[in-house]
Motif scaffolding. Structure first.
Motif, short mmCIF file in Angstrom:
data_model
loop_
_atom_site.label_atom_id
_atom_site.label_comp_id
_atom_site.label_asym_id
_atom_site.label_seq_id
_atom_site.Cartn_x
_atom_site.Cartn_y
_atom_site.Cartn_z
N GLY A 267 0.85 -1.19 0.00
CA GLY A 267 0.00 0.00 0.00
C GLY A 267 0.88 1.24 0.00
N VAL A 268 0.60 2.15 -0.92
CA VAL A 268 1.40 3.38 -1.03
C VAL A 268 0.49 4.61 -0.96
CG1 VAL A 268 3.30 2.32 -2.29
CG2 VAL A 268 1.39 3.25 -3.56
N ARG A 269 1.11 5.74 -0.69
CA ARG A 269 0.39 7.00 -0.50
C ARG A 269 -0.42 7.39 -1.74
NH1 ARG A 269 2.53 11.76 -2.03
NH2 ARG A 269 4.63 10.92 -2.09
N ALA A 270 0.12 7.18 -2.93
CA ALA A 270 -0.54 7.54 -4.19
C ALA A 270 0.10 6.72 -5.30
CB ALA A 270 -0.36 9.04 -4.47
N ARG A 271 -0.48 6.77 -6.49
CA ARG A 271 0.13 6.08 -7.64
C ARG A 271 1.36 6.88 -8.05
NH1 ARG A 271 -2.26 2.71 -12.36
NH2 ARG A 271 -0.45 2.64 -13.72
N LEU A 272 2.50 6.39 -7.67
CA LEU A 272 3.77 7.08 -7.87
C LEU A 272 4.68 6.24 -8.75
CD1 LEU A 272 4.15 8.20 -4.18
CD2 LEU A 272 3.87 9.73 -6.13
#
Length: 181
Positions: free
Chosen positions: A152-157
């Motif tokens: 899980g990441v903060r945003a699609r980066l």
């Protein structure tokens, strides 16, 4: 004599301005990353087994490392709407606004069926509290020769994936996710 005095005055004025004038403004460090956010894969099946998953922080990205006890032969890393557990199809809840499914084409057990990686906390393989990009790392299972991990990441980066040899005869699958675009 007047020309010499005029040149001397101009020279002293230029030197004085150079000393008094501020230097160029220093810009914030730019990471210079040219990664993208599309799926990255390398075909092939490994005879090696997954032995560990760990994370770390760098100035421009967060890093996840999957350790294997032999050569990495294949993987797929891609953004997905949800993390799916291997074999069962069960959706695994993951913190963050975007999810990366990391599939290593290597099992978490050896050729005799002995477990080589069995995390105590499948819902938190590594404590990523305080990371700039990572929000949660989960174990999605090992089935039919492949091991899946949800990130899980903060945003699609943007992210990159590569392999490194060692330690010893093992290898590492490295995945870096940038802090920003």
């Amino acid at each position: 004599m007047k020309k010499l005095l005029l040149w001397l005055t101009a020279l002293l004025a230029a030197v004085g301005l150079a000393v008094v004038a501020p230097g160029p403004a220093s810009a914030a460090t730019y990471c210079g990353l040219d990664w993208g956010s599309l799926a990255k894969s390398w075909p092939g099946m490994s005879t090696a087994s997954v032995t560990n998953v760990r994370t770390g922080q760098q100035p421009c990205f967060d890093r996840m490392v999957v350790d294997l006890n032999g050569p990495v032969k294949g993987y797929t890393v891609r953004y997905v709407p949800e993390i799916i557990q291997d074999a069962s199809g069960y959706t695994i809840p993951v913190l963050g606004n975007a999810r990366l499914q990391v599939t290593v084409n290597a099992p978490s057990y050896d050729s005799k069926g002995n477990v080589t990686y069995n995390p105590a906390a499948k819902a938190e393989l590594s404590n990523v509290a305080g990371y700039q990009t990572f929000r949660q790392v989960v174990y999605a299972g090992s089935f039919e020769g492949s091991t899946s991990i949800g990130l899980g990441v903060r945003a699609r980066l943007p992210f990159r994936v590569f392999t490194l040899d060692g330690p010893g005869s093992g290898t590492r699958l490295i995945m870096d996710v940038a802090h920003f675009w």
